[in-house]
Scaffold this motif. Structure first.
Motif, PDB file in Angstrom:
ATOM      1  N   THR A  77      -4.156  20.217 -44.185  1.00  0.00           N
ATOM      2  CA  THR A  77      -4.752  19.898 -45.486  1.00  0.00           C
ATOM      3  C   THR A  77      -4.040  18.708 -46.119  1.00  0.00           C
ATOM      4  N   GLY A  78      -2.714  18.703 -46.085  1.00  0.00           N
ATOM      5  CA  GLY A  78      -1.956  17.584 -46.647  1.00  0.00           C
ATOM      6  C   GLY A  78      -2.235  16.281 -45.935  1.00  0.00           C
ATOM      7  N   LEU A  79      -2.336  16.326 -44.623  1.00  0.00           N
ATOM      8  CA  LEU A  79      -2.586  15.112 -43.843  1.00  0.00           C
ATOM      9  C   LEU A  79      -4.022  14.623 -43.995  1.00  0.00           C
ATOM     10  N   ASP A  86      -5.613  14.408 -46.748  1.00  0.00           N
ATOM     11  CA  ASP A  86      -5.753  13.698 -48.024  1.00  0.00           C
ATOM     12  C   ASP A  86      -5.981  12.214 -47.736  1.00  0.00           C
ATOM     13  N   PHE A 102      -3.035   9.841 -47.646  1.00  0.00           N
ATOM     14  CA  PHE A 102      -1.986   9.910 -46.630  1.00  0.00           C
ATOM     15  C   PHE A 102      -2.150   8.724 -45.684  1.00  0.00           C
ATOM     16  N   ILE A 156       4.099  22.013 -48.433  1.00  0.00           N
ATOM     17  CA  ILE A 156       3.595  20.753 -48.991  1.00  0.00           C
ATOM     18  C   ILE A 156       4.221  19.555 -48.281  1.00  0.00           C
ATOM     19  N   GLY A 157       5.001  19.826 -47.246  1.00  0.00           N
ATOM     20  CA  GLY A 157       5.638  18.773 -46.471  1.00  0.00           C
ATOM     21  C   GLY A 157       6.691  19.359 -45.559  1.00  0.00           C
ATOM     22  N   THR A 200       2.737  15.958 -48.906  1.00  0.00           N
ATOM     23  CA  THR A 200       1.326  15.790 -49.208  1.00  0.00           C
ATOM     24  C   THR A 200       1.205  14.857 -50.422  1.00  0.00           C
ATOM     25  N   SER A 255      -0.453  14.699 -53.090  1.00  0.00           N
ATOM     26  CA  SER A 255      -0.520  15.267 -54.443  1.00  0.00           C
ATOM     27  C   SER A 255       0.864  15.594 -55.001  1.00  0.00           C
TER      28      SER A 255
END
Length: 161
Positions: free
Chosen positions: A9-11, A13, A16, A57-58, A78, A80
Motif C-alpha cells: 500500500t505504501g509503495l 502511493d 513514492f 509505514i516503512g 510511506t 503520507s
C-alpha cells in the motif's frame, strides 16, 4: 511477511519514487520474495510503526556487505508519513542499537542526488559524503555515497574496500 500488504500500500502511493528498488520490485511482482529473503538474512530489519498502531509505514534495515564490520543502510517511509521526523527517529534508534549490540562498525548509504530530504536526513545523523575515488562501492552515477562510523575510535579510517 505479515507487513507485506501495508508495504505494498505504501509503495503504491503515486508520490513514492518509481525509480527506487522497492517500487521496481513491486512492479515486477518480486517484492514478496525480497521481503522473505531479507527477513531471513538481515537480523537488523525493523518495521516502522506509529505508537499505538501495528501498521507498517516503512522499514529500516542494515544489510551486511562482503567487507568486514560494514553494512548498507536501507530505509523508506510511506509518503503520507514524510516530513514528520519518523525516518530520523527510526534510523537513529537502529544505529544506536547496532552500535551497542552488533559487530557492525561502518554504515554506508547510497542516495539519489535529487533526493535532498534524504541527504539532509543522513547528514543530520552524522553521515558524511564519500568521494568516489576513495571507495570501491559501486552506485549509480546519479547517486551520492555517504558513510558513518558507529564507533568513535574508528572515525579517522577511510572506507573499507
Amino acid at each position: 511477511m505479515a507487513d507485506l500488504p501495508a508495504i505494498e500500500t505504501g509503495l503504491a502511493d503515486p508520490r513514492f519514487p518509481p525509480d527506487l528498488p522497492l517500487a521496481r520490485m513491486q512492479r515486477e511482482s518480486t517484492l514478496a520474495a525480497w521481503l522473505q529473503r531479507i527477513t531471513a538474512t538481515a537480523p537488523q530489519l525493523w518495521a516502522i510503526t506509529v505508537t499505538g498502531c501495528d501498521t507498517c509505514i516503512g522499514t529500516v534495515a542494515l544489510i551486511a556487505t562482503q567487507a568486514a564490520q560494514t553494512c548498507w543502510l536501507s530505509y523508506w517511509l510511506t509518503p503520507s508519513e514524510w516530513h514528520q521526523g519518523l525516518a530520523q527517529e527510526a534510523i537513529g534508534a537502529l544505529l544506536t542499537s547496532t552500535a551497542k549490540h552488533s559487530a557492525y562498525k561502518h554504515v554506508i548509504a547510497g542516495v539519489a542526488l535529487n533526493n535532498l530530504p534524504s541527504i539532509r536526513l543522513l547528514e543530520q545523523l552524522k553521515f558524511t559524503p564519500v568521494p568516489a575515488s576513495q571507495t570501491d562501492w559501486i552506485i549509480p552515477a546519479e547517486h551520492i555515497l555517504l558513510q558513518r562510523w558507529l564507533s568513535a575510535s574508528l572515525e579517522s579510517r577511510t572506507v573499507p574496500h
